[in-house]
Design a protein around this motif. Structure first.
Motif, PDB file in Angstrom:
ATOM      1  N   LEU A 267      -3.152   5.889   9.413  1.00 24.90           N
ATOM      2  CA  LEU A 267      -3.083   4.512   8.925  1.00 24.90           C
ATOM      3  C   LEU A 267      -2.998   4.516   7.402  1.00 24.90           C
ATOM      4  O   LEU A 267      -2.164   3.823   6.802  1.00 24.90           O
ATOM      5  CB  LEU A 267      -4.314   3.734   9.391  1.00 24.90           C
ATOM      6  CG  LEU A 267      -4.436   2.292   8.888  1.00 24.90           C
ATOM      7  CD1 LEU A 267      -3.346   1.412   9.479  1.00 24.90           C
ATOM      8  CD2 LEU A 267      -5.818   1.719   9.208  1.00 24.90           C
ATOM      9  N   GLY A 268      -3.850   5.325   6.766  1.00 28.90           N
ATOM     10  CA  GLY A 268      -3.801   5.442   5.311  1.00 28.90           C
ATOM     11  C   GLY A 268      -2.506   6.052   4.834  1.00 28.90           C
ATOM     12  O   GLY A 268      -1.937   5.625   3.816  1.00 28.90           O
ATOM     13  N   GLY A 269      -2.007   7.049   5.567  1.00 27.95           N
ATOM     14  CA  GLY A 269      -0.735   7.670   5.200  1.00 27.95           C
ATOM     15  C   GLY A 269       0.422   6.691   5.257  1.00 27.95           C
ATOM     16  O   GLY A 269       1.312   6.693   4.392  1.00 27.95           O
ATOM     17  N   GLY A 270       0.423   5.844   6.283  1.00 29.97           N
ATOM     18  CA  GLY A 270       1.459   4.814   6.374  1.00 29.97           C
ATOM     19  C   GLY A 270       1.385   3.847   5.210  1.00 29.97           C
ATOM     20  O   GLY A 270       2.418   3.405   4.687  1.00 29.97           O
ATOM     21  N   GLY A 271       0.159   3.541   4.780  1.00 24.48           N
ATOM     22  CA  GLY A 271      -0.010   2.655   3.626  1.00 24.48           C
ATOM     23  C   GLY A 271       0.510   3.274   2.346  1.00 24.48           C
ATOM     24  O   GLY A 271       1.149   2.600   1.524  1.00 24.48           O
ATOM     25  N   ILE A 272       0.260   4.580   2.159  1.00 19.73           N
ATOM     26  CA  ILE A 272       0.757   5.270   0.956  1.00 19.73           C
ATOM     27  C   ILE A 272       2.287   5.307   0.966  1.00 19.73           C
ATOM     28  O   ILE A 272       2.939   5.013  -0.051  1.00 19.73           O
ATOM     29  CB  ILE A 272       0.190   6.696   0.880  1.00 19.73           C
ATOM     30  CG1 ILE A 272      -1.331   6.646   0.653  1.00 19.73           C
ATOM     31  CG2 ILE A 272       0.858   7.491  -0.241  1.00 19.73           C
ATOM     32  CD1 ILE A 272      -1.997   7.996   0.708  1.00 19.73           C
ATOM     33  N   GLY A 311      -4.307   9.932  20.760  1.00 17.09           N
ATOM     34  CA  GLY A 311      -4.715   9.612  19.401  1.00 17.09           C
ATOM     35  C   GLY A 311      -3.608   9.775  18.385  1.00 17.09           C
ATOM     36  O   GLY A 311      -3.472   8.975  17.458  1.00 17.09           O
ATOM     37  N   TYR A 312      -2.782  10.806  18.554  1.00 19.34           N
ATOM     38  CA  TYR A 312      -1.703  11.047  17.598  1.00 19.34           C
ATOM     39  C   TYR A 312      -0.627   9.972  17.688  1.00 19.34           C
ATOM     40  O   TYR A 312      -0.090   9.523  16.665  1.00 19.34           O
ATOM     41  CB  TYR A 312      -1.097  12.435  17.814  1.00 19.34           C
ATOM     42  CG  TYR A 312      -2.105  13.550  17.648  1.00 19.34           C
ATOM     43  CD1 TYR A 312      -2.752  13.749  16.425  1.00 19.34           C
ATOM     44  CD2 TYR A 312      -2.437  14.378  18.713  1.00 19.34           C
ATOM     45  CE1 TYR A 312      -3.688  14.763  16.274  1.00 19.34           C
ATOM     46  CE2 TYR A 312      -3.369  15.390  18.573  1.00 19.34           C
ATOM     47  CZ  TYR A 312      -3.993  15.579  17.351  1.00 19.34           C
ATOM     48  OH  TYR A 312      -4.926  16.567  17.198  1.00 19.34           O
ATOM     49  N   LEU A 313      -0.318   9.543  18.919  1.00 26.49           N
ATOM     50  CA  LEU A 313       0.657   8.463  19.080  1.00 26.49           C
ATOM     51  C   LEU A 313       0.119   7.154  18.500  1.00 26.49           C
ATOM     52  O   LEU A 313       0.856   6.380  17.876  1.00 26.49           O
ATOM     53  CB  LEU A 313       1.014   8.288  20.562  1.00 26.49           C
ATOM     54  CG  LEU A 313       1.844   9.401  21.203  1.00 26.49           C
ATOM     55  CD1 LEU A 313       2.077   9.112  22.684  1.00 26.49           C
ATOM     56  CD2 LEU A 313       3.187   9.544  20.475  1.00 26.49           C
ATOM     57  N   MET A 314      -1.191   6.927  18.725  1.00 26.25           N
ATOM     58  CA  MET A 314      -1.799   5.723  18.145  1.00 26.25           C
ATOM     59  C   MET A 314      -1.762   5.804  16.627  1.00 26.25           C
ATOM     60  O   MET A 314      -1.580   4.792  15.941  1.00 26.25           O
ATOM     61  CB  MET A 314      -3.237   5.576  18.650  1.00 26.25           C
ATOM     62  CG  MET A 314      -3.873   4.233  18.295  1.00 26.25           C
ATOM     63  SD  MET A 314      -3.021   2.828  19.061  1.00 26.25           S
ATOM     64  CE  MET A 314      -2.988   1.678  17.682  1.00 26.25           C
ATOM     65  N   GLY A 315      -1.915   7.007  16.096  1.00 26.74           N
ATOM     66  CA  GLY A 315      -1.823   7.193  14.649  1.00 26.74           C
ATOM     67  C   GLY A 315      -0.444   6.829  14.128  1.00 26.74           C
ATOM     68  O   GLY A 315      -0.313   6.194  13.075  1.00 26.74           O
ATOM     69  N   LEU A 316       0.595   7.223  14.867  1.00 24.59           N
ATOM     70  CA  LEU A 316       1.964   6.848  14.478  1.00 24.59           C
ATOM     71  C   LEU A 316       2.144   5.337  14.520  1.00 24.59           C
ATOM     72  O   LEU A 316       2.805   4.748  13.653  1.00 24.59           O
ATOM     73  CB  LEU A 316       2.979   7.522  15.406  1.00 24.59           C
ATOM     74  CG  LEU A 316       3.175   9.031  15.221  1.00 24.59           C
ATOM     75  CD1 LEU A 316       4.091   9.581  16.313  1.00 24.59           C
ATOM     76  CD2 LEU A 316       3.757   9.330  13.837  1.00 24.59           C
ATOM     77  N   LEU A 317       1.547   4.711  15.523  1.00 23.77           N
ATOM     78  CA  LEU A 317       1.612   3.256  15.618  1.00 23.77           C
ATOM     79  C   LEU A 317       0.900   2.610  14.424  1.00 23.77           C
ATOM     80  O   LEU A 317       1.398   1.653  13.820  1.00 23.77           O
ATOM     81  CB  LEU A 317       0.971   2.806  16.939  1.00 23.77           C
ATOM     82  CG  LEU A 317       1.262   1.385  17.428  1.00 23.77           C
ATOM     83  CD1 LEU A 317       2.754   1.163  17.603  1.00 23.77           C
ATOM     84  CD2 LEU A 317       0.522   1.127  18.741  1.00 23.77           C
ATOM     85  N   PHE A 318      -0.259   3.149  14.080  1.00 22.29           N
ATOM     86  CA  PHE A 318      -0.992   2.666  12.902  1.00 22.29           C
ATOM     87  C   PHE A 318      -0.152   2.823  11.635  1.00 22.29           C
ATOM     88  O   PHE A 318      -0.104   1.933  10.785  1.00 22.29           O
ATOM     89  CB  PHE A 318      -2.303   3.437  12.735  1.00 22.29           C
ATOM     90  CG  PHE A 318      -3.485   2.790  13.416  1.00 22.29           C
ATOM     91  CD1 PHE A 318      -3.483   1.450  13.747  1.00 22.29           C
ATOM     92  CD2 PHE A 318      -4.616   3.534  13.698  1.00 22.29           C
ATOM     93  CE1 PHE A 318      -4.576   0.855  14.366  1.00 22.29           C
ATOM     94  CE2 PHE A 318      -5.722   2.956  14.307  1.00 22.29           C
ATOM     95  CZ  PHE A 318      -5.695   1.609  14.644  1.00 22.29           C
ATOM     96  N   ALA A 319       0.489   3.990  11.502  1.00 26.18           N
ATOM     97  CA  ALA A 319       1.303   4.242  10.300  1.00 26.18           C
ATOM     98  C   ALA A 319       2.440   3.227  10.202  1.00 26.18           C
ATOM     99  O   ALA A 319       2.757   2.733   9.106  1.00 26.18           O
ATOM    100  CB  ALA A 319       1.854   5.663  10.332  1.00 26.18           C
ATOM    101  N   ALA A 320       3.066   2.922  11.333  1.00 21.58           N
ATOM    102  CA  ALA A 320       4.147   1.930  11.339  1.00 21.58           C
ATOM    103  C   ALA A 320       3.621   0.551  10.952  1.00 21.58           C
ATOM    104  O   ALA A 320       4.280  -0.198  10.211  1.00 21.58           O
ATOM    105  CB  ALA A 320       4.794   1.877  12.723  1.00 21.58           C
ATOM    106  N   MET A 321       2.424   0.194  11.438  1.00 20.12           N
ATOM    107  CA  MET A 321       1.828  -1.100  11.088  1.00 20.12           C
ATOM    108  C   MET A 321       1.538  -1.194   9.592  1.00 20.12           C
ATOM    109  O   MET A 321       1.688  -2.252   8.975  1.00 20.12           O
ATOM    110  CB  MET A 321       0.516  -1.303  11.865  1.00 20.12           C
ATOM    111  CG  MET A 321       0.661  -1.477  13.342  1.00 20.12           C
ATOM    112  SD  MET A 321      -0.981  -1.595  14.111  1.00 20.12           S
ATOM    113  CE  MET A 321      -0.562  -1.393  15.844  1.00 20.12           C
ATOM    114  N   ALA A 322       1.085  -0.078   9.013  1.00 13.67           N
ATOM    115  CA  ALA A 322       0.671  -0.081   7.611  1.00 13.67           C
ATOM    116  C   ALA A 322       1.840  -0.005   6.644  1.00 13.67           C
ATOM    117  O   ALA A 322       1.674  -0.302   5.453  1.00 13.67           O
ATOM    118  CB  ALA A 322      -0.276   1.092   7.356  1.00 13.67           C
ATOM    119  N   PHE A 323       3.022   0.371   7.134  1.00 14.78           N
ATOM    120  CA  PHE A 323       4.130   0.668   6.220  1.00 14.78           C
ATOM    121  C   PHE A 323       4.634  -0.560   5.450  1.00 14.78           C
ATOM    122  O   PHE A 323       4.900  -0.500   4.253  1.00 14.78           O
ATOM    123  CB  PHE A 323       5.289   1.303   6.992  1.00 14.78           C
ATOM    124  CG  PHE A 323       6.448   1.685   6.123  1.00 14.78           C
ATOM    125  CD1 PHE A 323       6.399   2.827   5.338  1.00 14.78           C
ATOM    126  CD2 PHE A 323       7.583   0.885   6.056  1.00 14.78           C
ATOM    127  CE1 PHE A 323       7.465   3.176   4.512  1.00 14.78           C
ATOM    128  CE2 PHE A 323       8.653   1.223   5.243  1.00 14.78           C
ATOM    129  CZ  PHE A 323       8.587   2.374   4.462  1.00 14.78           C
TER     130      PHE A 323
END
Length: 417
Positions: A267-272, A311-323
């Motif tokens: 999630l943080g990575g997607g934000g960065i 968890g990893y797929l959810m992380g990708l989803l989080f990254a997309a949300m944060a982008f």
């Protein structure tokens, strides 16, 4: 007060000094905040007292937010920032000494946490209000986006570093924090921030309550500032609730703690990544498209968590949300900074900080209540449905449809000056 002459942001000496110093300062702060609960657990074994120490930072920042914004508009902003870094260094140093002498206790940790919260309440609006005096008008969006990336990077690196340093020794995270704030202080010393003009002689004597009320009235009577603030509060509230629901759901589905940690980091990575792309998106898309894009992105992506069990797929989803969020935040923050008169920018930052902090604090509480009240999938869909409802209302907002670009704001300001 005129804006700085046009120079590439990467070559802007003063902005570079401020930005670099604050990367280190953010890492130090995050290192300490992750070390606080670990230290309290080591001293007392009480999870409740760990929460008390961490909560003290947020509570102090919220309580001080409005008065701090008014003080930022009254005092020298550079001196405020220097003072905040110096006080935080002294606070962390007091913990180092107390741990060295074996006398550290929860009461001292709470006091230091309150001091940190107060310093952040002052520093953040002071830095934001100073930004248009350090970079040109055209560079404000890029500077705002880089500051967001800096904050996210500092939080990610500091959180990881805090656990590692604590494993080396209880003193280590706080020693690092002292060094971080000293580095930030020294960087700030060399930042050339133009002096602010003296207040007009006919202005009534300073009165903190009156100044706070003046700032609140100004924010409320500016439709675009008011509407974007309300949108941000509601979106942050339901997304913070959604985030907690997802963490609980992942745990109940048997996702390993390591995967949950990676999920949160993504999630943080997607934000960065979004913050780094924000200047480009800001140039290519209209303000309305950027703001609405965040709402629709979340509205479409949040329900998918019901079907994700990894968890990893959810992380990708989080990254997309944060982008997309940083680009919208860049648009909104740039408008607010450039449209707001300099003498009110501190109070604007105070109001935005308090409203954002309230949403961040109430969101997890709402998420916990939903988890207790509803089945897991229903809790996820409730949060997603609330975001979708707000998205539809936002889409038809006339105020947001007419949201101006940076050049439009500059034109209006030039006419009024």
């Amino acid at each position: 007060m005129s804006a700085p002459s046009e120079v590439k942001l990467s070559r802007n000496r003063d902005y570079r000094l401020l930005w670099t110093g604050q990367v280190v300062s953010e890492a130090g702060f995050s290192t300490t905040t992750i070390a606080f609960p670990l230290l309290v657990l080591a001293i007392t074994g009480s999870a409740a007292q760990s929460g008390l120490v961490l909560g003290a930072i947020a509570i102090a920042q919220l309580v001080a937010g409005l008065p701090a914004g008014a003080l930022v508009d009254r005092w020298s902003r550079k001196r405020i920032m220097l003072g905040c870094e110096a006080v935080q260094a002294l606070g962390a140093a007091s913990l180092v000494l107390a741990l060295w002498w074996g006398v550290a206790g929860v009461a001292q940790l709470v006091v230091v946490a309150v001091v940190m919260g107060l310093c952040r309440a002052l520093f953040e609006p002071a830095e934001e209000a100073s930004l248009p005096h350090l970079v040109s008008t055209e560079q404000v969006p890029s500077a705002v986006a880089l500051n967001a990336a800096r904050t996210s990077a500092g939080q990610l690196s500091g959180t990881a570093l805090g656990g590692f340093l604590f494993a080396l020794g209880r003193l280590a995270p706080f020693v690092f924090d002292v060094v971080a704030h000293v580095v930030a202080f020294v960087s700030l010393v060399f930042v050339r921030l133009p002096a602010r003009p003296e207040p007009a002689a006919e202005r009534p004597p300073a009165h903190l309550g009156r100044e706070i009320a003046e700032g609140l009235r100004w924010v409320w009577h500016q439709p675009r500032v008011r509407v974007t603030a309300v949108c941000a509060i509601v979106l942050n509230l339901f997304f913070a609730a959604y985030y907690l629901v997802i963490i609980v759901l992942a745990n109940e589905r048997g996702v390993p703690p390591g995967e949950i940690g990676v999920m949160a980091a993504m999630l943080g990575g997607g934000g960065i990544a979004g913050a780094l792309a924000a200047p480009y998106l800001h140039r290519k898309l209209s303000p309305y498209a950027l703001i609405i894009g965040v709402f629709w992105g979340l509205a479409l992506l949040t329900p998918l968590a019901v079907f994700v069990h990894n968890g990893y797929l959810m992380g990708l989803l989080f990254a997309a949300m944060a982008f997309l969020a940083p680009a919208a935040n860049t648009t909104i923050n740039t408008y607010q900074l450039l449209f707001t008169p300099d003498e009110l920018r501190g109070r604007l930052g105070g109001v935005m900080g308090v409203t954002g902090g309230l949403a961040a604090a109430l969101g997890p509480a709402l998420g916990g209540w939903l988890v207790d009240l509803l089945p897991d999938s229903a809790a996820v869909l409730t949060c997603a449905g609330a975001i979708a409802a707000v998205t539809v209302l936002t889409t038809f907002s006339r105020t947001l449809r007419g949201f101006p670009s940076v050049s439009d704001v500059e034109t209006v300001n030039n006419k009024e000056s």
